[in-house]
Design a protein around this motif. Sequence first.
Motif, PDB file in Angstrom:
ATOM      1  N   TRP A  34      26.469  66.357  60.887  1.00  0.00           N
ATOM      2  CA  TRP A  34      26.131  64.978  61.234  1.00  0.00           C
ATOM      3  C   TRP A  34      26.870  64.003  60.333  1.00  0.00           C
ATOM      4  O   TRP A  34      26.818  64.107  59.113  1.00  0.00           O
ATOM      5  N   GLN A  35      27.546  63.039  60.951  1.00  0.00           N
ATOM      6  CA  GLN A  35      28.184  61.946  60.228  1.00  0.00           C
ATOM      7  C   GLN A  35      27.187  60.796  60.034  1.00  0.00           C
ATOM      8  O   GLN A  35      27.136  60.176  58.986  1.00  0.00           O
ATOM      9  N   ASN A  36      26.421  60.513  61.073  1.00  0.00           N
ATOM     10  CA  ASN A  36      25.321  59.552  61.003  1.00  0.00           C
ATOM     11  C   ASN A  36      24.335  59.910  62.104  1.00  0.00           C
ATOM     12  O   ASN A  36      24.419  61.001  62.675  1.00  0.00           O
ATOM     13  N   GLU A  37      23.414  59.029  62.435  1.00  0.00           N
ATOM     14  CA  GLU A  37      22.304  59.426  63.308  1.00  0.00           C
ATOM     15  C   GLU A  37      22.714  59.755  64.734  1.00  0.00           C
ATOM     16  O   GLU A  37      21.979  60.446  65.441  1.00  0.00           O
ATOM     17  N   ASP A  38      23.874  59.271  65.188  1.00  0.00           N
ATOM     18  CA  ASP A  38      24.293  59.606  66.559  1.00  0.00           C
ATOM     19  C   ASP A  38      25.758  60.038  66.638  1.00  0.00           C
ATOM     20  O   ASP A  38      26.372  60.004  67.691  1.00  0.00           O
TER      21      ASP A  38
END
Length: 242
Positions: free
Chosen positions: A183-187
């Motif tokens: 995951w890079q960020n939440e999406d």
Amino acid sequence: MSELGLASRREADEWIARGWVRVDGAVVSELGARVSPEQQITVDPAARAFQAQLVTVLLNKPIGYVSGQAEDGYEPAVTLVTPQNHWNGDPTGLRFKREHLRNLAPAGRLDIDSVGLLVLTQDGRIAKRLIGHDSEIEKEYLVRVQYGRPGPVRDVFPEADLGTLNHGLWLDGKPLLPAKVWWQNEDQLRFVLREGKKRQIRRMCEAVGLKVVGLKRVRIGRVMLGDLPPGQWRYLRGDETF
């Protein structure tokens, strides 16, 4: 010559036709002539000078361009390689010449609805390194995804399915090589792959219930997209290698 990394097959044919190739001191005139491992291949300095003039272009491909030949009314990415689109931050100092378009071809694919780093090269050695059947050069992507449940995707997506993206999927009846997916960020996920099947990331995501809504390639081997603006291009630096 191709197996030794001296030239691409097309280059080797051209060099032989020009009389630039010798085997054990004798000029080779026949295309496809067989050479035993004990024999020595030497190449005329003119061939090396010719090879040194070949260019490789790094393009930040926008949506709506195909990587290779024009299809379904969409233009190929090579049409963006113009003086007007040459990035003014290009560190090489090279100036665009029309001969740089001769035999300039994509070394790998990037889907019409994907953006980011696309390599176009005149150098068959680089093409083979990137898309040869035994190439395992890493390619890195930022992938924005949606999931069929409310909430940030990272919070609701099963951890086991993230593990499956890393290793465990099959495409076209064959197991995929292990990938690196996190995951890079939440999406948004970051993918690092060592192979390039057609629409591979989108199909991988579909297999675990994710929908890709944005895909950007940011690295090939040790070469980064960096600050190159969308729709612009630069030359590969002499000290850059994939």
